[in-house]
Design an enzyme around this catalytic site. Structure first.
Site, PDB file in Angstrom:
ATOM      1  N   SER A   1       0.854  -1.181   0.000  1.00 48.45           N
ATOM      2  CA  SER A   1       0.000   0.000   0.000  1.00 48.45           C
ATOM      3  C   SER A   1       0.894   1.236   0.000  1.00 48.45           C
ATOM      4  O   SER A   1       1.700   1.408   0.911  1.00 48.45           O
ATOM      5  CB  SER A   1      -0.880  -0.028   1.254  1.00 48.45           C
ATOM      6  OG  SER A   1      -1.586   1.183   1.399  1.00 48.45           O
TER       7      SER A   1
ATOM      8  N   LYS B   1      -1.200  -1.098  -4.333  1.00 49.35           N
ATOM      9  CA  LYS B   1      -2.370  -0.329  -3.903  1.00 49.35           C
ATOM     10  C   LYS B   1      -1.930   1.106  -3.707  1.00 49.35           C
ATOM     11  O   LYS B   1      -0.897   1.365  -3.088  1.00 49.35           O
ATOM     12  CB  LYS B   1      -2.920  -0.918  -2.604  1.00 49.35           C
ATOM     13  CG  LYS B   1      -3.834  -0.001  -1.791  1.00 49.35           C
ATOM     14  CD  LYS B   1      -4.533  -0.785  -0.681  1.00 49.35           C
ATOM     15  CE  LYS B   1      -4.623   0.020   0.599  1.00 49.35           C
ATOM     16  NZ  LYS B   1      -5.279  -0.738   1.687  1.00 49.35           N
TER      17      LYS B   1
ATOM     18  N   LYS C   1      -3.081   5.011  -2.532  1.00 49.03           N
ATOM     19  CA  LYS C   1      -4.052   5.838  -1.815  1.00 49.03           C
ATOM     20  C   LYS C   1      -4.521   6.935  -2.753  1.00 49.03           C
ATOM     21  O   LYS C   1      -3.700   7.560  -3.449  1.00 49.03           O
ATOM     22  CB  LYS C   1      -3.396   6.454  -0.581  1.00 49.03           C
ATOM     23  CG  LYS C   1      -3.027   5.437   0.472  1.00 49.03           C
ATOM     24  CD  LYS C   1      -4.264   4.844   1.132  1.00 49.03           C
ATOM     25  CE  LYS C   1      -3.893   3.914   2.271  1.00 49.03           C
ATOM     26  NZ  LYS C   1      -5.083   3.342   2.937  1.00 49.03           N
TER      27      LYS C   1
ATOM     28  N   ASP D   1      -7.228   2.876  -2.844  1.00 52.80           N
ATOM     29  CA  ASP D   1      -7.903   2.958  -1.537  1.00 52.80           C
ATOM     30  C   ASP D   1      -8.175   4.423  -1.234  1.00 52.80           C
ATOM     31  O   ASP D   1      -7.253   5.233  -1.135  1.00 52.80           O
ATOM     32  CB  ASP D   1      -7.000   2.348  -0.449  1.00 52.80           C
ATOM     33  CG  ASP D   1      -7.681   2.292   0.919  1.00 52.80           C
ATOM     34  OD1 ASP D   1      -8.835   2.747   1.044  1.00 52.80           O
ATOM     35  OD2 ASP D   1      -7.045   1.791   1.864  1.00 52.80           O
TER      36      ASP D   1
ATOM     37  N   GLU E   1     -11.180   0.517  -2.889  1.00 56.75           N
ATOM     38  CA  GLU E   1     -11.421   0.268  -1.469  1.00 56.75           C
ATOM     39  C   GLU E   1     -12.045   1.492  -0.810  1.00 56.75           C
ATOM     40  O   GLU E   1     -11.547   2.607  -0.964  1.00 56.75           O
ATOM     41  CB  GLU E   1     -10.067  -0.078  -0.828  1.00 56.75           C
ATOM     42  CG  GLU E   1     -10.138  -0.539   0.615  1.00 56.75           C
ATOM     43  CD  GLU E   1      -8.741  -0.930   1.145  1.00 56.75           C
ATOM     44  OE1 GLU E   1      -7.848  -1.266   0.336  1.00 56.75           O
ATOM     45  OE2 GLU E   1      -8.553  -0.876   2.370  1.00 56.75           O
TER      46      GLU E   1
ATOM     47  N   ASP F   1     -13.562  -1.674   3.696  1.00 57.30           N
ATOM     48  CA  ASP F   1     -12.592  -1.749   4.791  1.00 57.30           C
ATOM     49  C   ASP F   1     -13.275  -1.166   6.036  1.00 57.30           C
ATOM     50  O   ASP F   1     -13.892  -1.910   6.818  1.00 57.30           O
ATOM     51  CB  ASP F   1     -11.320  -0.977   4.375  1.00 57.30           C
ATOM     52  CG  ASP F   1     -10.301  -0.772   5.491  1.00 57.30           C
ATOM     53  OD1 ASP F   1     -10.592  -1.120   6.647  1.00 57.30           O
ATOM     54  OD2 ASP F   1      -9.192  -0.246   5.224  1.00 57.30           O
TER      55      ASP F   1
ATOM     56  N   LYS G   1      -9.332  -6.677   8.590  1.00 56.07           N
ATOM     57  CA  LYS G   1      -8.291  -6.271   9.536  1.00 56.07           C
ATOM     58  C   LYS G   1      -8.698  -6.854  10.879  1.00 56.07           C
ATOM     59  O   LYS G   1      -9.810  -6.605  11.347  1.00 56.07           O
ATOM     60  CB  LYS G   1      -8.187  -4.750   9.618  1.00 56.07           C
ATOM     61  CG  LYS G   1      -7.609  -4.123   8.357  1.00 56.07           C
ATOM     62  CD  LYS G   1      -7.531  -2.621   8.450  1.00 56.07           C
ATOM     63  CE  LYS G   1      -6.991  -2.047   7.141  1.00 56.07           C
ATOM     64  NZ  LYS G   1      -7.197  -0.576   7.069  1.00 56.07           N
TER      65      LYS G   1
ATOM     66  N   GLY H   1      -3.799  -4.038   6.377  1.00 57.31           N
ATOM     67  CA  GLY H   1      -2.724  -3.714   7.311  1.00 57.31           C
ATOM     68  C   GLY H   1      -2.988  -2.382   7.975  1.00 57.31           C
ATOM     69  O   GLY H   1      -3.753  -1.553   7.467  1.00 57.31           O
TER      70      GLY H   1
HETATM   71  O1  OSB Z   1      -6.971   1.951   4.817  1.00 57.70           O
HETATM   72  O2  OSB Z   1      -5.904   0.154   4.581  1.00 57.70           O
HETATM   73  C1  OSB Z   1      -5.989   1.283   5.067  1.00 57.70           C
HETATM   74  C2  OSB Z   1      -2.775   2.199   6.925  1.00 57.70           C
HETATM   75  C3  OSB Z   1      -3.292   2.810   8.042  1.00 57.70           C
HETATM   76  C4  OSB Z   1      -4.652   2.972   8.164  1.00 57.70           C
HETATM   77  C5  OSB Z   1      -5.499   2.488   7.155  1.00 57.70           C
HETATM   78  C6  OSB Z   1      -4.987   1.836   6.049  1.00 57.70           C
HETATM   79  C7  OSB Z   1      -3.591   1.714   5.921  1.00 57.70           C
HETATM   80  C8  OSB Z   1      -2.946   1.125   4.770  1.00 57.70           C
HETATM   81  C9  OSB Z   1      -1.539   0.602   4.962  1.00 57.70           C
HETATM   82  O3  OSB Z   1      -3.408   1.088   3.657  1.00 57.70           O
HETATM   83  C10 OSB Z   1      -1.479  -0.867   5.037  1.00 57.70           C
HETATM   84  C11 OSB Z   1      -0.158  -1.336   5.592  1.00 57.70           C
HETATM   85  O4  OSB Z   1       0.827  -1.306   4.853  1.00 57.70           O
HETATM   86  O5  OSB Z   1      -0.104  -1.725   6.779  1.00 57.70           O
HETATM   87 MG    MG Z   2      -8.188   0.754   3.562  1.00 59.02          MG
END
Ligand code: OSB
Ligand code: MG
Length: 369
Positions: free
Chosen positions: A135, A161, A163, A188, A213, A238, A262, A290
């Site tokens: 991500s 992925k 953001k 995401d 996402e 999510d 999660k 994550g």
């Molecule tokens: O939305 O998945 C998410 C990190 C912190 C809070 C929310 C998210 C995320 C990530 C990172 O996308 C995922 C990771 O590398 O741990």
């Molecule tokens: Mg997410």
């Protein structure tokens, strides 16, 4: 197992690089590390809440409060045969899933160690290695993001992925497709859009994303169902999914076609398995999300991702992507094929390293039966 002792530490760790999402930037992680003990056995759990309630309502501080004042007192001195039973002791506490998940994770590790089996095995996992994606946060310039993608693809990560938020979306996807072609790519939004952005969201359909996402509000399912009817791209939820019941609602309404699980968000490994089994019955693929975990949380993620329903690469990148030095040995590593080899030793299969944990500890409390 009778729980004799629970140690709660608060850690503060600096991340290698800042991680920016539509809700904010993080470069330090403050989280709880819990050690439960029964006789000479122990188990470890890690909290995933943030310092501020940006991703969910919970924070590190609300987790500490729930643990100290409700969850630990309900557990201490109790004889339980299996971690599932702890959830009955906590049933009076509404919500606060991330707080429950810390203790749940420690109890599952303890239980697996006592059984002399790996956590993945006692959970019912079927995979010896799990596929991994990465991500990537919002960057100042598209070129910076493209360089990071190039590096991660070279390292073997099996899907990228990115953001997104309004204004950091269509051009970004266009640039990625132009440079990298048909890589496995998803976006995401962390709730950065509303239904009034429908045209923009529909335009994302052109980029052949494996999913988008959580485009809409963090508590919403029904508007996601409206949006899914308008999009070819599968929606993955999510933030909105806190339980198997939420997943059932989302699947019935058509609010998503994929679910990001999660462990912290759903309240631990016991509810994770319930959600997983429901998704299997409905043929809805899962993947492991994550929360920028340190080693203990990361180890739990690796274990859960071995369940059969985890059909897609997870956000369970290598320790070295986040940390100068992780708090477990060995660190979590991703092979050049983009897979993590699941450890076979008892419990988490990774060892928490006390002197490193000590170095990052800023507060510590011990509770005894
Ligand atoms: O939305 O998945 C998410 C990190 C912190 C809070 C929310 C998210 C995320 C990530 C990172 O996308 C995922 C990771 O590398 O741990
Ligand atoms: Mg997410």
């Amino acid at each position: 197992m009778r729980i004799d002792r629970v140690e709660v530490r608060r850690l503060d760790m600096e991340m290698k690089e800042p991680f920016e999402t539509s809700f904010g930037v993080e470069q330090r992680k403050s989280f709880l590390l819990v050690r439960v003990a029964s006789g000479s056995s122990e188990g470890w759990g890690e909290s995933v809440a943030g310092d501020a309630p940006l991703y969910s309502e919970e924070t590190t501080e609300t987790c500490a409060h729930m643990l100290r004042d409700f969850l630990i007192p309900a557990l201490l001195g109790q004889e339980i045969a299996h971690p599932d039973e702890a959830h009955r002791l906590w049933a009076f506490v509404r919500g606060n899933n991330m707080a429950k998940a810390v203790l749940d994770g420690a109890l599952w590790d303890l239980y697996a160690r006592q059984e002399g089996r790996s956590l993945a095995r006692v959970l019912g996992g079927v995979k010896k290695k799990v596929p991994v994606g990465i991500s990537l946060g919002i960057e100042a310039r598209i070129e910076d993001l493209l360089e990071k993608i190039a590096l991660r693809l070279e390292q073997g990560y099996r899907r990228i992925k990115v953001k997104i938020k309004p204004g950091w979306d269509l051009q970004v996807m266009e640039a990625i497709r132009k440079r990298f072609g048909e890589i496995a790519l998803m976006a995401d939004a962390n709730s950065a859009y509303s239904l009034s952005d429908l045209d923009r969201l529909k335009a994302l359909d052109d980029f052949g994303l494996t999913m988008i996402e959580q485009p809409l509000a963090y508590h919403d399912i029904s508007e996601h169902a409206k949006l899914q009817r308008e999009l070819r791209t599968p929606i993955c939820l999510d933030e909105s999914i806190h339980s198997a019941a939420d997943a059932q609602t989302a699947i019935e309404l058509g609010g998503c076609r994929i679910i990001n699980l999660k462990i912290g968000r759903v309240g631990g490994l016991t509810p994770s398995r319930q959600l997983h089994d429901l998704c299997i019955r409905h043929g809805v693929p899962l993947w492991c999300g994550g929360m920028l975990e340190a080693g203990v949380g990361r180890a739990h993620n690796v274990a859960v991702a071995t369940l059969a329903g985890f059909a897609l690469p997870g956000d369970t990148a290598a320790s070295s992507r986040y940390w100068y030095e992780d708090i477990i040995e060995p660190e979590v590593t991703v092979g050049p094929d983009g897979y993590i080899t699941v450890p076979t030793g008892p419990g988490l299969g990774y060892t928490p390293i006390l002197h490193r944990i000590e170095r990052h500890t800023v507060a510590r409390e011990v509770f005894k039966a």
